[in-house]
Scaffold this active site. Structure first.
Site, PDB file in Angstrom:
ATOM      1  N   ASP A   1       0.792  -1.234   0.000  1.00  0.00           N
ATOM      2  CA  ASP A   1       0.000   0.000   0.000  1.00  0.00           C
ATOM      3  C   ASP A   1       0.823   1.283   0.000  1.00  0.00           C
ATOM      4  O   ASP A   1       0.355   2.328   0.428  1.00  0.00           O
ATOM      5  CB  ASP A   1      -0.907   0.000   1.231  1.00  0.00           C
ATOM      6  CG  ASP A   1      -0.127  -0.256   2.512  1.00  0.00           C
ATOM      7  OD1 ASP A   1       1.100  -0.044   2.515  1.00  0.00           O
ATOM      8  OD2 ASP A   1      -0.748  -0.665   3.508  1.00  0.00           O
TER       9      ASP A   1
ATOM     10  N   GLU B   1      -0.411  -9.036  -0.858  1.00  0.00           N
ATOM     11  CA  GLU B   1      -0.992  -8.431   0.350  1.00  0.00           C
ATOM     12  C   GLU B   1      -2.193  -7.558  -0.034  1.00  0.00           C
ATOM     13  O   GLU B   1      -2.298  -6.386   0.320  1.00  0.00           O
ATOM     14  CB  GLU B   1       0.046  -7.618   1.149  1.00  0.00           C
ATOM     15  CG  GLU B   1      -0.363  -7.380   2.586  1.00  0.00           C
ATOM     16  CD  GLU B   1       0.612  -6.517   3.369  1.00  0.00           C
ATOM     17  OE1 GLU B   1       0.556  -5.278   3.291  1.00  0.00           O
ATOM     18  OE2 GLU B   1       1.465  -7.094   4.073  1.00  0.00           O
TER      19      GLU B   1
ATOM     20  N   GLU C   1      -2.049   5.141   2.888  1.00  0.00           N
ATOM     21  CA  GLU C   1      -2.042   3.727   2.504  1.00  0.00           C
ATOM     22  C   GLU C   1      -3.427   3.152   2.205  1.00  0.00           C
ATOM     23  O   GLU C   1      -3.571   2.309   1.312  1.00  0.00           O
ATOM     24  CB  GLU C   1      -1.355   2.891   3.594  1.00  0.00           C
ATOM     25  CG  GLU C   1       0.148   3.131   3.723  1.00  0.00           C
ATOM     26  CD  GLU C   1       0.512   4.358   4.537  1.00  0.00           C
ATOM     27  OE1 GLU C   1      -0.403   5.031   5.089  1.00  0.00           O
ATOM     28  OE2 GLU C   1       1.704   4.682   4.635  1.00  0.00           O
TER      29      GLU C   1
ATOM     30  N   HIS D   1       6.496   5.798  12.880  1.00  0.00           N
ATOM     31  CA  HIS D   1       6.868   6.659  11.754  1.00  0.00           C
ATOM     32  C   HIS D   1       5.692   7.154  10.905  1.00  0.00           C
ATOM     33  O   HIS D   1       5.872   7.990  10.038  1.00  0.00           O
ATOM     34  CB  HIS D   1       7.812   5.898  10.808  1.00  0.00           C
ATOM     35  CG  HIS D   1       7.146   4.749  10.096  1.00  0.00           C
ATOM     36  ND1 HIS D   1       6.399   4.925   8.959  1.00  0.00           N
ATOM     37  CD2 HIS D   1       7.086   3.435  10.374  1.00  0.00           C
ATOM     38  CE1 HIS D   1       5.919   3.746   8.565  1.00  0.00           C
ATOM     39  NE2 HIS D   1       6.318   2.834   9.414  1.00  0.00           N
TER      40      HIS D   1
ATOM     41  N   ARG E   1       2.796   8.635   8.679  1.00  0.00           N
ATOM     42  CA  ARG E   1       2.492   9.994   8.251  1.00  0.00           C
ATOM     43  C   ARG E   1       1.361  10.635   9.055  1.00  0.00           C
ATOM     44  O   ARG E   1       1.427  11.798   9.436  1.00  0.00           O
ATOM     45  CB  ARG E   1       2.076   9.964   6.772  1.00  0.00           C
ATOM     46  CG  ARG E   1       2.790  10.934   5.873  1.00  0.00           C
ATOM     47  CD  ARG E   1       2.592  10.525   4.429  1.00  0.00           C
ATOM     48  NE  ARG E   1       3.880  10.184   3.837  1.00  0.00           N
ATOM     49  CZ  ARG E   1       4.632  11.024   3.151  1.00  0.00           C
ATOM     50  NH1 ARG E   1       4.239  12.262   2.948  1.00  0.00           N
ATOM     51  NH2 ARG E   1       5.781  10.643   2.651  1.00  0.00           N
TER      52      ARG E   1
ATOM     53  N   HIS F   1      13.278   5.509  12.382  1.00  0.00           N
ATOM     54  CA  HIS F   1      13.066   5.653  10.946  1.00  0.00           C
ATOM     55  C   HIS F   1      13.968   6.775  10.432  1.00  0.00           C
ATOM     56  O   HIS F   1      14.288   7.709  11.172  1.00  0.00           O
ATOM     57  CB  HIS F   1      11.591   5.997  10.727  1.00  0.00           C
ATOM     58  CG  HIS F   1      11.124   5.895   9.317  1.00  0.00           C
ATOM     59  ND1 HIS F   1      11.362   6.863   8.389  1.00  0.00           N
ATOM     60  CD2 HIS F   1      10.418   4.938   8.679  1.00  0.00           C
ATOM     61  CE1 HIS F   1      10.821   6.511   7.226  1.00  0.00           C
ATOM     62  NE2 HIS F   1      10.238   5.340   7.376  1.00  0.00           N
TER      63      HIS F   1
HETATM   64  C1  UD1 Z   1       6.759   5.065   3.427  1.00  0.00           C
HETATM   65  C2  UD1 Z   1       5.375   4.629   2.948  1.00  0.00           C
HETATM   66  C3  UD1 Z   1       4.613   3.935   4.073  1.00  0.00           C
HETATM   67  C4  UD1 Z   1       5.437   2.832   4.691  1.00  0.00           C
HETATM   68  C5  UD1 Z   1       6.786   3.379   5.110  1.00  0.00           C
HETATM   69  C6  UD1 Z   1       7.639   2.283   5.650  1.00  0.00           C
HETATM   70  C7  UD1 Z   1       4.230   6.062   1.308  1.00  0.00           C
HETATM   71  C8  UD1 Z   1       3.507   7.315   1.097  1.00  0.00           C
HETATM   72  N1  UD1 Z   1       4.617   5.815   2.568  1.00  0.00           N
HETATM   73  O1  UD1 Z   1       6.560   6.072   4.405  1.00  0.00           O
HETATM   74  O2  UD1 Z   1       3.416   3.399   3.547  1.00  0.00           O
HETATM   75  O3  UD1 Z   1       4.753   2.336   5.815  1.00  0.00           O
HETATM   76  O4  UD1 Z   1       7.431   3.951   3.977  1.00  0.00           O
HETATM   77  O5  UD1 Z   1       8.762   2.790   6.314  1.00  0.00           O
HETATM   78  O6  UD1 Z   1       4.448   5.303   0.406  1.00  0.00           O
HETATM   79  N2  UD1 Z   1      14.247   8.606   4.320  1.00  0.00           N
HETATM   80  C9  UD1 Z   1      15.634   8.534   4.204  1.00  0.00           C
HETATM   81  N3  UD1 Z   1      16.185   7.300   3.943  1.00  0.00           N
HETATM   82  C10 UD1 Z   1      15.451   6.173   3.808  1.00  0.00           C
HETATM   83  C11 UD1 Z   1      14.042   6.266   3.916  1.00  0.00           C
HETATM   84  C12 UD1 Z   1      13.468   7.502   4.162  1.00  0.00           C
HETATM   85  O7  UD1 Z   1      16.337   9.511   4.332  1.00  0.00           O
HETATM   86  O8  UD1 Z   1      16.021   5.108   3.567  1.00  0.00           O
HETATM   87  C13 UD1 Z   1      13.641   9.952   4.602  1.00  0.00           C
HETATM   88  C14 UD1 Z   1      13.649  10.888   3.397  1.00  0.00           C
HETATM   89  O9  UD1 Z   1      13.855  12.192   3.828  1.00  0.00           O
HETATM   90  C15 UD1 Z   1      12.210  10.738   2.864  1.00  0.00           C
HETATM   91  C16 UD1 Z   1      11.442  10.560   4.157  1.00  0.00           C
HETATM   92  O10 UD1 Z   1      12.284   9.749   4.963  1.00  0.00           O
HETATM   93  O11 UD1 Z   1      11.808  11.877   2.147  1.00  0.00           O
HETATM   94  C17 UD1 Z   1      10.082   9.947   4.025  1.00  0.00           C
HETATM   95  O12 UD1 Z   1      10.074   8.784   3.212  1.00  0.00           O
HETATM   96  P1  UD1 Z   1       8.703   8.360   2.467  1.00  0.00           P
HETATM   97  O13 UD1 Z   1       8.937   7.099   1.713  1.00  0.00           O
HETATM   98  O14 UD1 Z   1       8.152   9.504   1.714  1.00  0.00           O
HETATM   99  O15 UD1 Z   1       7.686   8.130   3.648  1.00  0.00           O
HETATM  100  P2  UD1 Z   1       7.696   7.085   4.839  1.00  0.00           P
HETATM  101  O16 UD1 Z   1       7.145   7.789   6.025  1.00  0.00           O
HETATM  102  O17 UD1 Z   1       9.003   6.421   4.918  1.00  0.00           O
HETATM  103  N1  UDP Z   2      12.357  -3.359  10.520  1.00  0.00           N
HETATM  104  C1  UDP Z   2      13.731  -3.529  10.304  1.00  0.00           C
HETATM  105  N2  UDP Z   2      14.615  -2.704  10.951  1.00  0.00           N
HETATM  106  C2  UDP Z   2      14.199  -1.709  11.783  1.00  0.00           C
HETATM  107  C3  UDP Z   2      12.803  -1.513  11.973  1.00  0.00           C
HETATM  108  C4  UDP Z   2      11.914  -2.352  11.306  1.00  0.00           C
HETATM  109  O1  UDP Z   2      14.141  -4.419   9.559  1.00  0.00           O
HETATM  110  O2  UDP Z   2      15.051  -1.012  12.332  1.00  0.00           O
HETATM  111  C5  UDP Z   2      11.408  -4.228   9.778  1.00  0.00           C
HETATM  112  C6  UDP Z   2      10.278  -4.835  10.586  1.00  0.00           C
HETATM  113  O3  UDP Z   2      10.631  -6.096  11.104  1.00  0.00           O
HETATM  114  C7  UDP Z   2       9.167  -4.958   9.559  1.00  0.00           C
HETATM  115  C8  UDP Z   2       9.421  -3.778   8.638  1.00  0.00           C
HETATM  116  O4  UDP Z   2      10.774  -3.394   8.845  1.00  0.00           O
HETATM  117  O5  UDP Z   2       9.286  -6.131   8.780  1.00  0.00           O
HETATM  118  C9  UDP Z   2       8.493  -2.650   8.943  1.00  0.00           C
HETATM  119  O6  UDP Z   2       8.852  -1.561   8.170  1.00  0.00           O
HETATM  120  P1  UDP Z   2       8.318  -0.105   8.446  1.00  0.00           P
HETATM  121  O7  UDP Z   2       8.103   0.093   9.900  1.00  0.00           O
HETATM  122  O8  UDP Z   2       9.278   0.780   7.735  1.00  0.00           O
HETATM  123  O9  UDP Z   2       6.969  -0.079   7.628  1.00  0.00           O
HETATM  124  P2  UDP Z   2       5.461  -0.530   7.888  1.00  0.00           P
HETATM  125  O10 UDP Z   2       5.433  -1.915   8.425  1.00  0.00           O
HETATM  126  O11 UDP Z   2       4.867   0.439   8.837  1.00  0.00           O
HETATM  127  O12 UDP Z   2       4.833  -0.408   6.553  1.00  0.00           O
END
Ligand code: UD1
Ligand code: UDP
Length: 376
Positions: free
Chosen positions: A99, A121, A135, A215, A217, A249
Site C-alpha cells: 500500500d 498483500e 495507505e 513513523h 504519516r 526511521h
Molecule cells: C513510506 C510509505 C509507508 C510505509 C513506510 C515504511 C508512502 C507514502 N509511505 O513512508 O506506507 O509504511 O514507507 O517505512 O508510500 N528517508 C531517508 N532514507 C530512507 C528512507 C526515508 O532519508 O532510507 C527519509 C527521506 O527524507 C524521505 C522521508 O524519509 O523523504 C520519508 O520517506 P517516504 O517514503 O516519503 O515516507 P515514509 O514515512 O518512509
Molecule cells: N524493521 C527492520 N529494521 C528496523 C525496523 C523495522 O528491519 O530497524 C522491519 C520490521 O521487522 C518490519 C518492517 O521493517 O518487517 C516494517 O517496516 P516499516 O516500519 O518501515 O513499515 P510498515 O510496516 O509500517 O509499513
C-alpha cells in the site's frame, strides 16, 4: 519447451522489500520464470539494507528518493520511471506489494502499458480514508487495477468480495512476511556486531525490553508528540524495570521529534534502523512491542510477543482477534496507560504472550508461484 513467463517485481520501501524478498527468491530460482526486479528506491538506505540482507540485486533502480519528498513527487517520479521500464520489458505480469506510493504508481504504470497486475498483500482495509494515510487509498486504488489479488487472510478476501472483486481473481496465500521472518530468525545473528559494542553495553539486558517503532504519516506532529512524551514519562517512572529500544526511521521529522522528546532518558536507546536480521533477533528478545508499523503487527504475534499498536484503527484485525495485539491509540494518556498496564499486569501479559500466527505458514511465496504457474 514453453517460453518462460516474464514477471517484473516492483517495490521501493523497506517493508515492501522485506515482504517481496521471499517471492523474488522463489521466482528467480524457478526456471519457468524470468523474474526481474525494479526498485523505485522511494527509500534509499532502508531499502538497501534489505537488498543486502536478502542478497537481491535490482535489474532497474530509479533512485527517486529526495529528502522531505511529497506524495505527489514520489508518485510522479515513480510513475514516469516505471512506465518506461514496463514499456521496454513488456512483462507478462507486474507484481506490486501492499500500500505504499510505489505500489500504486507501479500498478498504474502497468495499467497504462496494459500489463496484467498481481497485488501481493491485497484486501487490507480499515474503511477510513485517512487511516492509515495515504495507505488506505493506495491499496484501494491498486485493487482497482489488479488482475490477481493475493490476499493474506480470509478477512482480506472477504473485504475484496464485498467490493465486488470476482471470486476467481482472489487467492488466499498467507503473508510473505512470515516467510521472510521465519527464514531470517532461523539464521540467528550476533547482535553486538550490528548494534556496536557501545550501544550493546549501554543496554541492561536483564530488564524488560520494550521495542518501539513509530513513523506513520498520520502520526506526524501532535500524535507523535504525545506518543513520545508518554513513552518518555513511562521510561522515567519505570527506570529500574524497562529498557526502551527505538531504531529510528530515517525520516528527519521523526528523528527530530524522537531526539527532542525522548533523548534525555538513559533507558531509552535511540539507534539507527537495524538490518532485518538483528531487528528480528531483537524482536524475539523483547518483552513487548510498541508500534505503528503494519508489518510488525504481523511479525510480533508469530514470535509470541504482545503488540501495542499506536493507532485508532487497524487493517490487521486478525492479531487483535487472536488476543496478541491491542490498539492503544496515539493520545498521551492512552499510550501511557496502555503500556503501563501490560508491564505491570502479569496475568494480562501472559494471556497476550502466546504465539499466534493468523498470517500464514511461511510458504506464501511458494503458493503465489504455484498460482502463477497455473494461471499465467
Ligand atoms: C513510506 C510509505 C509507508 C510505509 C513506510 C515504511 C508512502 C507514502 N509511505 O513512508 O506506507 O509504511 O514507507 O517505512 O508510500 N528517508 C531517508 N532514507 C530512507 C528512507 C526515508 O532519508 O532510507 C527519509 C527521506 O527524507 C524521505 C522521508 O524519509 O523523504 C520519508 O520517506 P517516504 O517514503 O516519503 O515516507 P515514509 O514515512 O518512509
Ligand atoms: N524493521 C527492520 N529494521 C528496523 C525496523 C523495522 O528491519 O530497524 C522491519 C520490521 O521487522 C518490519 C518492517 O521493517 O518487517 C516494517 O517496516 P516499516 O516500519 O518501515 O513499515 P510498515 O510496516 O509500517 O509499513
Amino acid at each position: 519447451m514453453e517460453r518462460k513467463k516474464k514477471v517484473l517485481l516492483i517495490f521501493g520501501t523497506r517493508p515492501e522489500a522485506i515482504k517481496m524478498a521471499p517471492l523474488v527468491k522463489v521466482l528467480q530460482a524457478d526456471e519457468r520464470f524470468n523474474a526481474q526486479v525494479a526498485v523505485t528506491a522511494q527509500h534509499r538506505e532502508m531499502l538497501d539494507q534489505v537488498l543486502d540482507c536478502f542478497e537481491i540485486t535490482p535489474d532497474f533502480d530509479l533512485n527517486v528518493m529526495q529528502p522531505g519528498q511529497t506524495l505527489a513527487e514520489i508518485t510522479s517520479r515513480a510513475l514516469n520511471g516505471l512506465q518506461q521500464i514496463i514499456a521496454g520489458q513488456k512483462p507478462d505480469l507486474v507484481l506490486v506489494h501492499g500500500d505504499t506510493t510505489t505500489t500504486f504508481a507501479g500498478a498504474l504504470a502497468a495499467f497504462y502499458e496494459q500489463a496484467p497486475v498481481g497485488h501481493v498483500e491485497a484486501g487490507l482495509r480499515t474503511g477510513d480514508k485517512y487511516a492509515p494515510y495515504p495507505e488506505e487509498i493506495n491499496r484501494r486504488l491498486t485493487g482497482q487495477l489488479t488482475d490477481f489479488h493475493f490476499a493474506p487472510t480470509e478477512t482480506a478476501r472477504q473485504n475484496l468480495l464485498r467490493e465486488g472483486v470476482a471470486e476467481d481473481k482472489i487467492f488466499v496465500t498467507g503473508n510473505t512476511v512470515i516467510d521472510a521472518l521465519l527464514q531470517t530468525v532461523s539464521k540467528g545473528c550476533d547482535l553486538e556486531q550490528y548494534l556496536g559494542a557501545e550501544v550493546c553495553h549501554s543496554i541492561n539486558w536483564e530488564k524488560k525490553l520494550v521495542l518501539l517503532t513509530c513513523h506513520r504519516r498520520e502520526n506526524w506532529g501532535q500524535p507523535m508528540h504525545e506518543i513520545f512524551s508518554a513513552i518518555f514519562q513511562l521510561a522515567r517512572k519505570l527506570e529500574s524495570a524497562i529498557e526502551v529500544i527505538y531504531p529510528m526511521h530515517k525520516n528527519p521529522l521523526v528523528r527530530e521529534a524522537a531526539r527532542e522528546l525522548m533523548g534525555a532518558a538513559p533507558n531509552i536507546h535511540l539507534i539507527e534502523p537495524l538490518d532485518y536480521r538483528p531487528f528480528a533477533q531483537l524482536m524475539s528478545l523483547s518483552h513487548l512491542v510498541v508500534t505503528d508499523s503494519g508489518g510488525m503487527q504481523e511479525e510480533a504475534p508469530a514470535l509470541g510477543k504482545p503488540v501495542l499498536v499506536l493507532r485508532d484503527v487497524t487493517e490487521r484485525p486478525e492479531a487483535v482477534e487472536a488476543g496478541t495485539a491491542r490498539l492503544i491509540g496515539t493520545k498521551f494518556q492512552s499510550v501511557y496507560d496502555g503500556i503501563r498496564f501490560l508491564l505491570t499486569n502479569g496475568e494480562v501479559y501472559r494471556q497476550m504472550a502466546h504465539a499466534a500466527n493468523p498470517y500464514g505458514d511461511g510458504r506464501a511465496a511458494q503458493y503465489i508461484r504455484d498460482i502463477l504457474v497455473e494461471r499465467l
